[in-house]
Design a protein around this motif. Structure first.
Motif, PDB file in Angstrom:
ATOM      1  N   SER A   1      51.006  74.077  16.550  1.00  0.00           N
ATOM      2  CA  SER A   1      50.050  74.429  17.588  1.00  0.00           C
ATOM      3  C   SER A   1      50.326  75.816  18.130  1.00  0.00           C
ATOM      4  N   GLU A   2      49.283  76.509  18.520  1.00  0.00           N
ATOM      5  CA  GLU A   2      49.429  77.777  19.193  1.00  0.00           C
ATOM      6  C   GLU A   2      49.844  77.522  20.637  1.00  0.00           C
ATOM      7  N   HIS A   3      50.512  78.506  21.219  1.00  0.00           N
ATOM      8  CA  HIS A   3      51.041  78.331  22.574  1.00  0.00           C
ATOM      9  C   HIS A   3      49.925  77.997  23.558  1.00  0.00           C
ATOM     10  N   GLU A   4      48.779  78.648  23.415  1.00  0.00           N
ATOM     11  CA  GLU A   4      47.684  78.407  24.349  1.00  0.00           C
ATOM     12  C   GLU A   4      47.216  76.952  24.297  1.00  0.00           C
ATOM     13  N   THR A   5      47.209  76.385  23.101  1.00  0.00           N
ATOM     14  CA  THR A   5      46.779  74.999  22.968  1.00  0.00           C
ATOM     15  C   THR A   5      47.755  74.057  23.655  1.00  0.00           C
ATOM     16  N   LEU A   6      49.059  74.331  23.499  1.00  0.00           N
ATOM     17  CA  LEU A   6      50.060  73.491  24.144  1.00  0.00           C
ATOM     18  C   LEU A   6      49.960  73.585  25.661  1.00  0.00           C
ATOM     19  N   VAL A   7      49.694  74.776  26.162  1.00  0.00           N
ATOM     20  CA  VAL A   7      49.536  74.946  27.604  1.00  0.00           C
ATOM     21  C   VAL A   7      48.335  74.149  28.093  1.00  0.00           C
ATOM     22  N   GLU A   8      47.248  74.204  27.339  1.00  0.00           N
ATOM     23  CA  GLU A   8      46.051  73.448  27.721  1.00  0.00           C
ATOM     24  C   GLU A   8      46.325  71.947  27.685  1.00  0.00           C
ATOM     25  N   MET A   9      47.067  71.500  26.683  1.00  0.00           N
ATOM     26  CA  MET A   9      47.411  70.084  26.585  1.00  0.00           C
ATOM     27  C   MET A   9      48.267  69.662  27.770  1.00  0.00           C
ATOM     28  N   GLU A  10      49.205  70.525  28.161  1.00  0.00           N
ATOM     29  CA  GLU A  10      50.083  70.213  29.291  1.00  0.00           C
ATOM     30  C   GLU A  10      49.278  70.054  30.575  1.00  0.00           C
ATOM     31  N   SER A  11      48.207  70.849  30.705  1.00  0.00           N
ATOM     32  CA  SER A  11      47.404  70.787  31.927  1.00  0.00           C
ATOM     33  C   SER A  11      46.687  69.453  32.081  1.00  0.00           C
ATOM     34  N   LEU A  12      46.542  68.713  30.987  1.00  0.00           N
ATOM     35  CA  LEU A  12      45.867  67.424  31.031  1.00  0.00           C
ATOM     36  C   LEU A  12      46.790  66.285  31.449  1.00  0.00           C
ATOM     37  N   ARG A  13      48.069  66.551  31.500  1.00  0.00           N
ATOM     38  CA  ARG A  13      49.019  65.480  31.809  1.00  0.00           C
ATOM     39  C   ARG A  13      48.904  65.079  33.271  1.00  0.00           C
ATOM     40  N   SER A  14      48.812  63.791  33.518  1.00  0.00           N
ATOM     41  CA  SER A  14      48.639  63.297  34.892  1.00  0.00           C
ATOM     42  C   SER A  14      49.955  62.937  35.565  1.00  0.00           C
ATOM     43  N   GLY A  15      51.061  62.998  34.829  1.00  0.00           N
ATOM     44  CA  GLY A  15      52.359  62.706  35.426  1.00  0.00           C
ATOM     45  C   GLY A  15      53.202  61.831  34.530  1.00  0.00           C
ATOM     46  N   ARG A  16      54.364  61.438  35.064  1.00  0.00           N
ATOM     47  CA  ARG A  16      55.272  60.559  34.325  1.00  0.00           C
ATOM     48  C   ARG A  16      55.279  59.177  34.963  1.00  0.00           C
ATOM     49  N   ARG A  17      55.496  58.187  34.126  1.00  0.00           N
ATOM     50  CA  ARG A  17      55.596  56.817  34.598  1.00  0.00           C
ATOM     51  C   ARG A  17      56.940  56.251  34.134  1.00  0.00           C
ATOM     52  N   HIS A  18      57.583  55.510  35.004  1.00  0.00           N
ATOM     53  CA  HIS A  18      58.892  54.938  34.691  1.00  0.00           C
ATOM     54  C   HIS A  18      58.798  53.411  34.741  1.00  0.00           C
ATOM     55  N   PHE A  19      59.306  52.764  33.706  1.00  0.00           N
ATOM     56  CA  PHE A  19      59.270  51.308  33.599  1.00  0.00           C
ATOM     57  C   PHE A  19      60.676  50.792  33.316  1.00  0.00           C
ATOM     58  N   PRO A  20      61.178  49.866  34.113  1.00  0.00           N
ATOM     59  CA  PRO A  20      62.469  49.239  33.784  1.00  0.00           C
ATOM     60  C   PRO A  20      62.350  48.442  32.492  1.00  0.00           C
ATOM     61  N   ALA A  21      63.477  48.057  31.942  1.00  0.00           N
ATOM     62  CA  ALA A  21      63.477  47.222  30.744  1.00  0.00           C
ATOM     63  C   ALA A  21      62.786  45.887  31.030  1.00  0.00           C
ATOM     64  N   LYS A  22      62.120  45.348  30.034  1.00  0.00           N
ATOM     65  CA  LYS A  22      61.447  44.054  30.096  1.00  0.00           C
ATOM     66  C   LYS A  22      60.278  44.040  31.071  1.00  0.00           C
ATOM     67  N   ARG A  23      59.682  45.186  31.304  1.00  0.00           N
ATOM     68  CA  ARG A  23      58.532  45.287  32.201  1.00  0.00           C
ATOM     69  C   ARG A  23      57.244  45.419  31.383  1.00  0.00           C
ATOM     70  N   THR A  24      56.184  44.758  31.813  1.00  0.00           N
ATOM     71  CA  THR A  24      54.890  44.886  31.147  1.00  0.00           C
ATOM     72  C   THR A  24      54.305  46.260  31.434  1.00  0.00           C
ATOM     73  N   ILE A  25      54.013  47.007  30.373  1.00  0.00           N
ATOM     74  CA  ILE A  25      53.411  48.339  30.504  1.00  0.00           C
ATOM     75  C   ILE A  25      51.893  48.238  30.438  1.00  0.00           C
ATOM     76  N   TYR A  26      51.417  47.431  29.524  1.00  0.00           N
ATOM     77  CA  TYR A  26      49.986  47.161  29.433  1.00  0.00           C
ATOM     78  C   TYR A  26      49.804  45.668  29.183  1.00  0.00           C
ATOM     79  N   ARG A  27      48.872  45.065  29.924  1.00  0.00           N
ATOM     80  CA  ARG A  27      48.617  43.645  29.772  1.00  0.00           C
ATOM     81  C   ARG A  27      47.292  43.436  29.032  1.00  0.00           C
TER      82      ARG A  27
END
Length: 255
Positions: A46-72
């Motif tokens: 990927s070109e740098h500009e594309t990666l920057v644009e992709m990064e701008s779409l990120r809504s954040g990080r999510r943290h899940f403990p072990a044995k936790r339902t991520i999607y039901r």
């Protein structure tokens, strides 16, 4: 279909394109991100500009403990998640509480990829270890992918490989012995770890227990335990308390 194929690869690269944030991350996350980034470039430079644009779409990080339902199963999700660190698995619950594990998810793998084109999925996702995931608003990301068709060929190859793996698992369940099934599953996961730059020297981190192996391969936990003990007696591998020693890889390849 092109949207789905392109997205697999874009998500894989995007989760590792956050250089400044990685410098502040714990060493395990930072090292994993570096390895995933270089591996992603093997598919799509990927070109740098594309990666920057992709990064701008990120809504954040999510943290899940072990044995936790991520999607039901059946839920409507507002965002797409991609594993940054940790292991998870897709599974289906059957009547009476029986569970079939469909696949294991490693760092860099998207969680619930089809949510970009459908609102609900017929399976659930659970964290095997503690998991850190990167989130993307799925509608915006789908529009972004639609505008970047140049990666379609590389993503086609990626998805063909994934389909081949799924076909092999079907053959395992239908025609191979328990010994063959377990050995092939372990070899498949180790191979995927290596491709992502995850350490695989003895002993390697390998968080599957015999229950996970049993639920993925249509075995009972007791039977899976017997097979693992046979592998240890044969000098092929040893899996104990989340640590795997692989002594004879050639033996697994012959299965």
């Amino acid at each position: 279909m092109k949207l789905m194929l392109s997205l697999v690869l874009l998500l894989f690269v995007t989760t590792t394109a956050f250089a400044e944030e990685e410098l502040r991350a714990p060493p395990t996350l930072r090292d994993a991100a570096k390895a995933h980034f270089h591996n992603g470039l093997a598919f799509y430079r990927s070109e740098h500009e594309t990666l920057v644009e992709m990064e701008s779409l990120r809504s954040g990080r999510r943290h899940f403990p072990a044995k936790r339902t991520i999607y039901r199963e059946g839920e409507i999700a507002a965002e797409m998640l991609v594993i940054f660190d940790g292991w998870a698995f897709r599974y289906k619950l059957l009547p009476g509480g029986r569970r079939q594990i469909l696949s294991f998810l490693l760092p860099g793998d998207p969680i619930c990829l089809p949510l970009l084109t459908v609102d609900r999925l017929p399976f659930s996702v659970q964290s095997l270890t503690s998991v850190t995931a990167c989130g993307f608003e799925r509608r915006c990301f789908a529009d972004f992918v639609a505008d970047h068709r140049q990666i379609a060929h590389q993503a086609d190859v990626f998805c063909v490989n994934a389909q081949t793996s799924a076909d092999e698992r079907l053959i395992d369940l239908g025609r191979r012995s328990a010994y063959e099934r377990v050995g092939r599953l372990i070899l498949e996961l180790v191979t995927r770890m290596e491709a992502k730059g995850i350490a695989t020297g003895n002993p390697m981190f390998f968080p599957l227990g015999q229950t996970h192996i049993a639920d993925a391969l249509g075995l009972t936990s007791i039977h899976a335990g017997r097979v693992l003990r046979r592998f240890r007696r044969d000098g092929v591998l040893s899996l104990h308390r989340g640590r795997l020693d692989l002594f004879d890889r050639a033996a697994l390849k012959r299965l």
